[in-house]
Each structure stands twice: as C-alpha cells, then as structure tokens.
Design a protein around this motif. Sequence first.
Motif, PDB file in Angstrom:
ATOM      1  N   ALA A 168       0.812  -1.210   0.000  1.00  0.00           N
ATOM      2  CA  ALA A 168       0.000   0.000   0.000  1.00  0.00           C
ATOM      3  C   ALA A 168       0.847   1.263   0.000  1.00  0.00           C
ATOM      4  O   ALA A 168       0.330   2.349  -0.226  1.00  0.00           O
ATOM      5  N   ARG A 191      -6.675  -8.915  -1.961  1.00  0.00           N
ATOM      6  CA  ARG A 191      -7.961  -8.212  -2.069  1.00  0.00           C
ATOM      7  C   ARG A 191      -8.507  -7.858  -0.689  1.00  0.00           C
ATOM      8  O   ARG A 191      -9.082  -6.779  -0.515  1.00  0.00           O
ATOM      9  N   PHE A 194      -6.793  -4.843   0.307  1.00  0.00           N
ATOM     10  CA  PHE A 194      -7.307  -3.710  -0.460  1.00  0.00           C
ATOM     11  C   PHE A 194      -8.607  -3.193   0.146  1.00  0.00           C
ATOM     12  O   PHE A 194      -8.810  -1.978   0.275  1.00  0.00           O
ATOM     13  N   GLU A 195      -9.485  -4.081   0.524  1.00  0.00           N
ATOM     14  CA  GLU A 195     -10.772  -3.674   1.085  1.00  0.00           C
ATOM     15  C   GLU A 195     -10.623  -3.023   2.450  1.00  0.00           C
ATOM     16  O   GLU A 195     -11.481  -2.234   2.863  1.00  0.00           O
ATOM     17  N   GLU A 197      -7.997  -1.079   3.245  1.00  0.00           N
ATOM     18  CA  GLU A 197      -7.220   0.149   3.110  1.00  0.00           C
ATOM     19  C   GLU A 197      -8.141   1.369   3.073  1.00  0.00           C
ATOM     20  O   GLU A 197      -9.196   1.342   2.431  1.00  0.00           O
ATOM     21  N   THR A 198      -7.751   2.432   3.751  1.00  0.00           N
ATOM     22  CA  THR A 198      -8.561   3.642   3.812  1.00  0.00           C
ATOM     23  C   THR A 198      -8.004   4.790   2.992  1.00  0.00           C
ATOM     24  O   THR A 198      -8.747   5.721   2.668  1.00  0.00           O
ATOM     25  N   ARG A 203      -4.955   2.565  -1.841  1.00  0.00           N
ATOM     26  CA  ARG A 203      -5.874   1.759  -2.655  1.00  0.00           C
ATOM     27  C   ARG A 203      -5.423   1.707  -4.112  1.00  0.00           C
ATOM     28  O   ARG A 203      -5.559   0.681  -4.780  1.00  0.00           O
ATOM     29  N   MET A 207      -4.535  -1.662  -5.926  1.00  0.00           N
ATOM     30  CA  MET A 207      -5.240  -1.996  -7.156  1.00  0.00           C
ATOM     31  C   MET A 207      -4.248  -2.378  -8.252  1.00  0.00           C
ATOM     32  O   MET A 207      -4.466  -3.348  -8.996  1.00  0.00           O
ATOM     33  N   GLU A 225     -14.549   0.822  -7.499  1.00  0.00           N
ATOM     34  CA  GLU A 225     -14.426   0.721  -6.052  1.00  0.00           C
ATOM     35  C   GLU A 225     -13.309   1.599  -5.515  1.00  0.00           C
ATOM     36  O   GLU A 225     -13.226   1.835  -4.306  1.00  0.00           O
ATOM     37  N   ASN A 226     -12.450   2.069  -6.409  1.00  0.00           N
ATOM     38  CA  ASN A 226     -11.342   2.916  -5.963  1.00  0.00           C
ATOM     39  C   ASN A 226     -11.710   4.388  -5.978  1.00  0.00           C
ATOM     40  O   ASN A 226     -10.854   5.243  -5.845  1.00  0.00           O
ATOM     41  N   TRP A 230     -14.329   7.813   0.658  1.00  0.00           N
ATOM     42  CA  TRP A 230     -13.391   6.930   1.323  1.00  0.00           C
ATOM     43  C   TRP A 230     -13.847   6.655   2.738  1.00  0.00           C
ATOM     44  O   TRP A 230     -14.471   7.495   3.375  1.00  0.00           O
TER      45      TRP A 230
END
Length: 313
Positions: A168, A191, A194-195, A197-198, A203, A207, A225-226, A230
């Motif tokens: 990240a 993944r 990723f979900e 991550e804030t 992100r 990704m 989704e990115n 946020w």
Amino acid sequence: MADDLDELIERLAYWRTSDDGYDSPSPRHRAIDALRERGPEVVPVLAGRLRELLAEIDENRRRADAVQRAWDAWYDEADRLRGEHGLGVDISRYSTISDESLPQPVDFTDPYDLRQGIIEALHRIGDERAAPALVAALGDRACVNTAARALRDVHSDQAVPALLDAAALVEPDRDLLNAFEHYGITLAQARRRFEAETSPQGRLHLMALLERLPDDGTGRPDPAENRGPWPTSPSTTGTRSRGGRPSTRSTRSMTRRPTGWPSAWRTRPRPKSYASRSSPPPTAAHPGTTSNSSAASPGSKAPSPEREPSNPC
C-alpha cells in the motif's frame, strides 16, 4: 573492536565507486565483505543500527507532521478571518494563533544510503536473526523494495502481513512481486488488504498490485471501487491526505502549504489602499500628462496588483 565495527557500518552508506572505473568495488561492498569475514556476531549489531535509523525516521516524520498541522491551522484561520473581515484588515487582533507560536522545521538529514547499505549487508550475510529488522524496514517507503528483496533469502514467518502493508506504500515492482510469489501470497489475501485500506493512494497501489497477481478465482475489484467516498480514518479526518481520506479544505487553502517558512515570510502582505498614496490610482491620469495605464496606452499591460510572495519551499 567496537569502534572498528561502527566504522565499517558507517561505510555502508558509501555506494559510489572510485574514479578507477565501475569494476572497482565501492566502500559499501568492501565493508560488506569485511563484515561477512567477522561472522554472524555482527548481525545483532547491524539489525540494532537499522532499527535505530527506522526509529529516527518515524520520529522525524511525527515532528514534521506536527509542524504541518500547526501551519495548516494558522493558514486556515487566516483564510477564515480574511473572509470575515476583508483583505485590508489587520487580522492579528482576531487571530488565536500567534506567529511566534508557529514551529519551525527541524534540520534533518535522511540517512537513506546507510539504511540501504545495512539492509544489503544483512541480505548478503543471510542470517535469519536479521528477519525481524528486515520486516520492520518494510514499513519505510524508501526501503520496501530492498527489504522485500532481502526477505526472499532471509525467511520470516511474519513477512506476509508486512508485505501486504508495504504494497500500500509503493507501486508494485519486480522485487515486491517476487517476494509475494516467494511467500505464496494469493489474490484473495491481497484483495482483503485492499478492502481494508482507507487511503486513496494506498488503494491505488493495491489496485495496481491486484492487476499483476495471478487470478485464483477470487476476482479483481471493479475500478469504480477505488473512487470515493473513502472510509473515515480517525487519524486523518480533517487533515491533508497523508495516508488517509482526501482533505475537506478548500483548493485555495491547499495551494499554500509550507513545511515551515522563514519568519520573514510569515506575514502575508496586505494590498495598500490607493487613498493612502500620494499619487492617484493607475487608471486615472494627471491632467496634461500621459498615463502608463492600459486605458491611456493601448497594448501596454496594466500594473499588476500586489500579490503575496510565492511559497519558497
């Protein structure tokens, strides 16, 4: 003996070769060879020195963030007061943050080359006692790739979550991807990270990583989704985007963000009133004289209004 060891460690920062040519070994490589000859007893010393440097970086980052927050608050209040009272008003009488209270940045030299040299030395020595320090180095954005390369040969059971967190921080490159393959990190694990991550930047990095990992049937997230909004992070709410959600501050306020200006630049100049000048405004010419304004001289530029100095940082 200890002084000699400390001198060898300091030489690890000098990676450049001499003028004899690129084939000659650099001081770093000569120091690494000397450290390897000393045996595995140098590993705890090298790992301890690396942890000290990482702690210095974290402390300097906290101090820099504190300076930035203080200046952000000063500018935000100045913008608000100028909006309430106008540009020609001395807002110091209304301000709750004095200029003298603003902190100045601390002079700090990033020991980047030394951190890289110590990681390379620990990698070349190959002792697994260095694994915890190498895992800690994954938290430093500047050391992610070097530490990921070293952790392929110096195995650590704690490397998987640290590698996911490191993904990240930086864009994925060959060293990081090879480490993911070495530790068998799957698309499903990436993944889930990723979900969780804030930060928008984090992100984006994750990704990009997901697009380069082999598909295991989990499926990759939709690029939509990115996009915002946020998730709210308590540590970043209301601040600049430093690993958190985007700031809510205005674009005008975000264009001036010094990391501590010199004291001479602290007070922004206020436009002078033409009523206080001995000469009339530039748009009105004296009778019998030729005006330098754009109205009297077509094609010439009108005098530009006084503006605050640009950010010197």
